[in-house]
Design an enzyme around this catalytic site. Structure first.
Site, PDB file in Angstrom:
ATOM      1  N   SER A  34     -30.275 -15.648  39.578  1.00 30.50           N
ATOM      2  CA  SER A  34     -30.634 -14.524  40.229  1.00 30.50           C
ATOM      3  C   SER A  34     -29.267 -13.742  40.401  1.00 30.50           C
ATOM      4  O   SER A  34     -29.432 -12.508  41.023  1.00 30.50           O
ATOM      5  CB  SER A  34     -31.101 -14.905  41.797  1.00 30.50           C
ATOM      6  OG  SER A  34     -29.995 -15.670  42.181  1.00 30.50           O
ATOM      7  N   LYS A  82     -25.420 -15.165  46.658  1.00 37.69           N
ATOM      8  CA  LYS A  82     -25.707 -13.931  46.737  1.00 37.69           C
ATOM      9  C   LYS A  82     -24.420 -13.189  46.948  1.00 37.69           C
ATOM     10  O   LYS A  82     -23.528 -13.337  47.347  1.00 37.69           O
ATOM     11  CB  LYS A  82     -26.841 -13.905  47.905  1.00 37.69           C
ATOM     12  CG  LYS A  82     -28.206 -14.748  47.708  1.00 37.69           C
ATOM     13  CD  LYS A  82     -28.934 -14.449  46.376  1.00 37.69           C
ATOM     14  CE  LYS A  82     -30.003 -15.528  46.185  1.00 37.69           C
ATOM     15  NZ  LYS A  82     -30.612 -15.517  44.903  1.00 37.69           N
TER      16      LYS A  82
END
Length: 173
Positions: A34, A82
């Site tokens: 991701s 993230k």
């Protein structure tokens, strides 16, 4: 006898140094896609556990590791990596695949492919929370999904400060 003493002394000193380092830093292996192209699966990174306790507040653009509400195969809270897009009080909106922060379109050179962020009505990030997204928006499970949502600052493990492997990609963040 003296030689044994020196070995024991050296081992104790090494353990003290390692323990001290681990109080401030945490080595982590990236296990997801991701954050591509910034981080790839099996990259070794170092997270500063004290970054926000000692050196200041979370800032937009920081890459963080946090404990999510998602569970791993052992039933434990899953750590996610993230990028911080918004902090408390920020207005986030996604239109035509692009992220808008407080009404301005973000220039996100770090994103794997521009214009893939989907659509999202404007929200205001709650105080004490963060809006986070992966750099590989097409596969990232992040604040856009209800399973992750806005991230409580209390769940931050630390700020990514260094990639140490692969060796040809060593980089400070």
């Amino acid at each position: 006898m003296r030689e044994v003493y020196e070995w024991v002394r050296d081992i104790v000193i090494a353990l003290i140094i390692a323990g001290t380092i681990l109080m401030f830093f945490k080595p982590i292996v990236v296990k997801q896609d991701s954050m591509q192209p910034t981080f790839y699966s099996n990259d070794y990174i170092v997270v500063s556990k004290q970054a926000y306790n000692v050196f200041g507040d979370v800032e937009r653009g920081d890459v963080i590791v946090f404990k999510s509400n998602l569970l791993n195969e052992k039933g434990e809270q899953k750590h996610l990596i993230k990028r911080v897009i918004g902090i408390g009080g920020d207005k986030i909106e996604i239109k035509e695949g692009y992220v808008y922060l407080n009404g301005s379109k973000l220039d996100e050179a770090y994103v794997a492919e521009q214009g893939l962020s989907g659509e999202m009505d404007a929200i205001t990030v709650e105080e004490g929370k963060l809006f986070v997204m992966g750099d590989n928006r097409g596969v990232s499970q992040d604040s856009r999904s209800p399973e992750v949502g806005q991230v409580d600052e209390e769940t931050i493990v630390g700020k990514v400060v260094l990639r140490i492997f692969p060796f040809d990609s060593i980089e400070k963040f």
